[in-house]
Design a protein around this motif. Sequence first.
Motif, PDB file in Angstrom:
ATOM      1  N   PHE A 234      18.591  38.182  18.659  1.00 52.58           N
ATOM      2  CA  PHE A 234      19.524  39.284  18.391  1.00 52.58           C
ATOM      3  C   PHE A 234      20.650  38.888  17.429  1.00 52.58           C
ATOM      4  N   LEU A 237      22.490  43.054  15.034  1.00 50.91           N
ATOM      5  CA  LEU A 237      22.587  44.179  15.961  1.00 50.91           C
ATOM      6  C   LEU A 237      22.907  45.466  15.211  1.00 50.91           C
ATOM      7  N   VAL A 258      17.769  46.124  14.629  1.00 47.51           N
ATOM      8  CA  VAL A 258      17.845  45.202  15.769  1.00 47.51           C
ATOM      9  C   VAL A 258      16.430  44.792  16.179  1.00 47.51           C
TER      10      VAL A 258
END
Length: 424
Positions: A234, A237, A258
Amino acid sequence: MNETKKQRERAIILAVQLKSQDDFEFSESLSEITSLCETAGLDVEAHYTQNRERSDSATYLGKGRIEEIVELSERGDIDFDVVIVNDELTTSQSKHLAEIFDVKVIDRTQLILDIFAQRARSREGQLQVELAQNEYLLPRLSGHGVSLSRLGGGIGTRGPGETKLETNRRHIRSRIHDIKIQLEEIKKHRARYRENRRKNEVFQVALVGYTNAGKSSWFNQLTDSKTFEENLLFATLDPKSKMLSINDGFQVLLSDTVGFIQHLPTHLVEAFSSTLEEAKYADVLIHVVDRSHPNYKGHIETVHTLLKSLEMSDIPVLTLLNKRDLVSDAHLEDTFDTRYVSSRSESDVAVVKEALSDFIRTQLNPYETSLPADSGKIISQLKQETLIETVEFDEETERYAVKGYARDNSSIVGRITEKRESNE
């Protein structure tokens, strides 16, 4: 001298291998939760696993296994500040584990939410994180102790009004409602941008894929950008978009999104649906896969499943099997909709642009037109807004014969000429 560097928290991981889960799948899940911990800034001290039909309703792992961990902690053989559980806990399980270990107990969903909170930079991303956190917390609020209990009913036993628990629930519901209104405004704002791009016939391409597959690396390579990229889950984002030029001038809007992950909770997907809207309305998806990962096929399956749940499975997909430089297999063969590439290879940038150009061509309609000798500006505009195949000048007629592909081939030249004249 005093130590000013912030100490990283130490964590242990608890995981149950269900009878229905094979060893490879469980090992992959453990590896992923460990990577999530590292991304969140935790030092993993140990893993404690157990084979069971289902997790214990009170303590997740069996009572004997929990007592064993407590004994190791009391003897000083293991020291930890956080307990990470590789599943979503019930309120009862979370409460019991916190009482037994007397430290923070965080399940898989909370860990992902914490990473999202660290990564969110835009206002939209921060709102989405808060929405997901509140939606996760609401059903897990439960009363503990006298301060959260209501007095009995009847005269002389009525409570003073709302309990603390009810106040908290009302506050969270109110906040969820406010966030959804704000996100709806952002959604409308995005829709207006998309409508303008549609009017200008901008072709949209979105990068999708498993987290840490290399989407941001390819976004940076293709658009010459400096989007944050790191070997962490991640790392991206907030969605980013930038114009990309292919086929000698054709402009497409490329969006980074994402990353996906296995067992992503449903409400988390829903909360981040607006982040994925750029991908949802794309004309073509570029699916980036970490080919060097031992479970790359499982990652592909996860992405396809999530794309289906987001109603995006009908969008044409060009697959990039990334990190070719880390794969020893000598029998890697490209196909029309699949390329073996590495974002570290400059020559592969041209390969991807050419593959994208060929792939987009199949989504457009062919057109032919004849233009006078003084049509340089129109040809330049056609190169930006359509995929030009050939431009040939006939000296006898003193005209250009142009062949190409466009989204709508009806009077394409007339519309571009009209647009150019209005701009002038």
